[in-house]
Design an enzyme around this catalytic site. Sequence first.
Site, mmCIF file in Angstrom:
data_model
loop_
_atom_site.group_PDB
_atom_site.id
_atom_site.type_symbol
_atom_site.label_atom_id
_atom_site.label_comp_id
_atom_site.label_asym_id
_atom_site.label_seq_id
_atom_site.Cartn_x
_atom_site.Cartn_y
_atom_site.Cartn_z
ATOM 1 N N ILE A 1 0.836 -1.203 0.000
ATOM 2 C CA ILE A 1 0.000 0.000 0.000
ATOM 3 C C ILE A 1 0.867 1.248 0.000
ATOM 4 O O ILE A 1 0.615 2.200 -0.753
ATOM 5 C CB ILE A 1 -0.952 -0.009 1.204
ATOM 6 C CG1 ILE A 1 -1.948 -1.162 1.068
ATOM 7 C CG2 ILE A 1 -1.680 1.324 1.327
ATOM 8 C CD1 ILE A 1 -2.799 -1.400 2.303
ATOM 9 N N PRO B 1 2.129 -2.055 9.595
ATOM 10 C CA PRO B 1 1.380 -2.952 10.478
ATOM 11 C C PRO B 1 1.503 -2.498 11.930
ATOM 12 O O PRO B 1 2.439 -1.766 12.297
ATOM 13 C CB PRO B 1 2.074 -4.301 10.267
ATOM 14 C CG PRO B 1 3.477 -3.949 9.863
ATOM 15 C CD PRO B 1 3.354 -2.687 9.055
ATOM 16 N N ARG C 1 -3.376 1.162 11.322
ATOM 17 C CA ARG C 1 -4.076 0.700 12.514
ATOM 18 C C ARG C 1 -4.148 1.845 13.518
ATOM 19 O O ARG C 1 -3.207 2.621 13.668
ATOM 20 C CB ARG C 1 -3.354 -0.505 13.147
ATOM 21 C CG ARG C 1 -3.509 -1.799 12.350
ATOM 22 C CD ARG C 1 -4.931 -2.319 12.406
ATOM 23 N NE ARG C 1 -5.119 -3.583 11.690
ATOM 24 C CZ ARG C 1 -5.530 -3.689 10.438
ATOM 25 N NH1 ARG C 1 -5.763 -2.588 9.728
ATOM 26 N NH2 ARG C 1 -5.699 -4.870 9.876
ATOM 27 N N ASP D 1 -8.729 6.820 8.972
ATOM 28 C CA ASP D 1 -9.710 5.789 8.647
ATOM 29 C C ASP D 1 -9.735 4.705 9.712
ATOM 30 O O ASP D 1 -10.580 3.814 9.660
ATOM 31 C CB ASP D 1 -9.400 5.161 7.275
ATOM 32 C CG ASP D 1 -10.482 4.167 6.857
ATOM 33 O OD1 ASP D 1 -11.657 4.582 6.789
ATOM 34 O OD2 ASP D 1 -10.158 2.991 6.622
ATOM 35 N N GLU E 1 -12.823 0.536 17.734
ATOM 36 C CA GLU E 1 -13.783 0.593 16.634
ATOM 37 C C GLU E 1 -14.964 -0.320 16.935
ATOM 38 O O GLU E 1 -14.738 -1.502 17.256
ATOM 39 C CB GLU E 1 -13.108 0.192 15.319
ATOM 40 C CG GLU E 1 -11.997 1.149 14.917
ATOM 41 C CD GLU E 1 -11.172 0.652 13.740
ATOM 42 O OE1 GLU E 1 -10.360 1.425 13.222
ATOM 43 O OE2 GLU E 1 -11.329 -0.528 13.351
ATOM 44 N N HIS F 1 -13.383 3.179 9.100
ATOM 45 C CA HIS F 1 -12.625 2.009 8.642
ATOM 46 C C HIS F 1 -13.206 1.469 7.327
ATOM 47 O O HIS F 1 -13.560 0.288 7.216
ATOM 48 C CB HIS F 1 -12.619 0.913 9.703
ATOM 49 C CG HIS F 1 -11.420 0.011 9.602
ATOM 50 N ND1 HIS F 1 -10.725 -0.434 10.689
ATOM 51 C CD2 HIS F 1 -10.797 -0.540 8.518
ATOM 52 C CE1 HIS F 1 -9.728 -1.221 10.294
ATOM 53 N NE2 HIS F 1 -9.749 -1.293 8.964
#
Length: 318
Positions: free
Chosen positions: A157, A206, A234, A258, A263, A285
């Site tokens: 990404i 990560p 994250r 995001d 969450e 998210h």
Amino acid sequence: MKIVILEADSLGEDMVFTPFEALGEVVIYRTTTADEMEAKTLDADVIVANKVPICEETIGKAKNLKLVCLTATGFNNLDGDYLKKRGIAAYNVAGYSTNGVAQHTFALLFYVLEKLNYYDNYVKSGEYSRGSCFSHFAQNFFELDGKTWGIIGLGAIGRKVAQIAEAFGCHILCYSASGSKYNTTYEQVGLDELLSRSDIVSVHAPLNAYTENLMTLENFRKMKKTAIFLNLARGAIVNEADLYTALTEGSIGAAGLDVLCKEPMDPENPLLKIQDSNKLIITPHIAWAAKETRFRVVDEVVKNIQRFQNGDATNRVY
């Protein structure tokens, strides 16, 4: 073979799970909490999960369990030591969301960069139709061309974001929290240098021991006061109370998130106090949630089950 899908709603109400039916009996639960997992997984051979914790406490009585398939790339919810002790394999889905998350990174960026909320409201309020000038310059913004974009985490990404940012004329800096050396032509620097030089900082790393609570107030204060911070990785990589302080005291210009530490969002999260959408945008998210992306996840999980059956370790994490 009994396949238990624990969090079907995490893939959307429009998701179709019929591809699993060719592999065995399928049981679908729309949502599952940690407390419910013992009962729901007792006779499962395979479980398909996303966020629920996979550990001795939750699957310890699932005596038939041979395989855990995640509908995600990150696997910090897995107790790897316990899975290896039990001989239970675990697979993630790698690379499925690269295009979608990169796309959403720029959606968040442009929303705050070009003050789109302000200008949209300016037109819809009727102010533009009452004006005398064809343009309106109350909120300034800048071009990306010639700006520096710092990327924390240069995986698939991060590299995609870098390629797009380069197309806009940005200079790319990258930082590895683990200290590993990237095989890249992009300029790799330390965190302090990346923060101090970058006009945009985006996180695509990560969550692990190197990145948890990485972005604290001390680090936000190293950034340019005009800088835009984006987290598409994250939530726990960012200290949210410190980000609130950084935004309200003007240590950085704006932020787009995001992901959050909790969450759905904790109603006590201090970031909810910031109602200025020119300064902060939070999406729930959804960077990975383009329809093509979600259907790709299901296809890949089916393939992961088949890989496990054929002894193929592609995407196996434990």
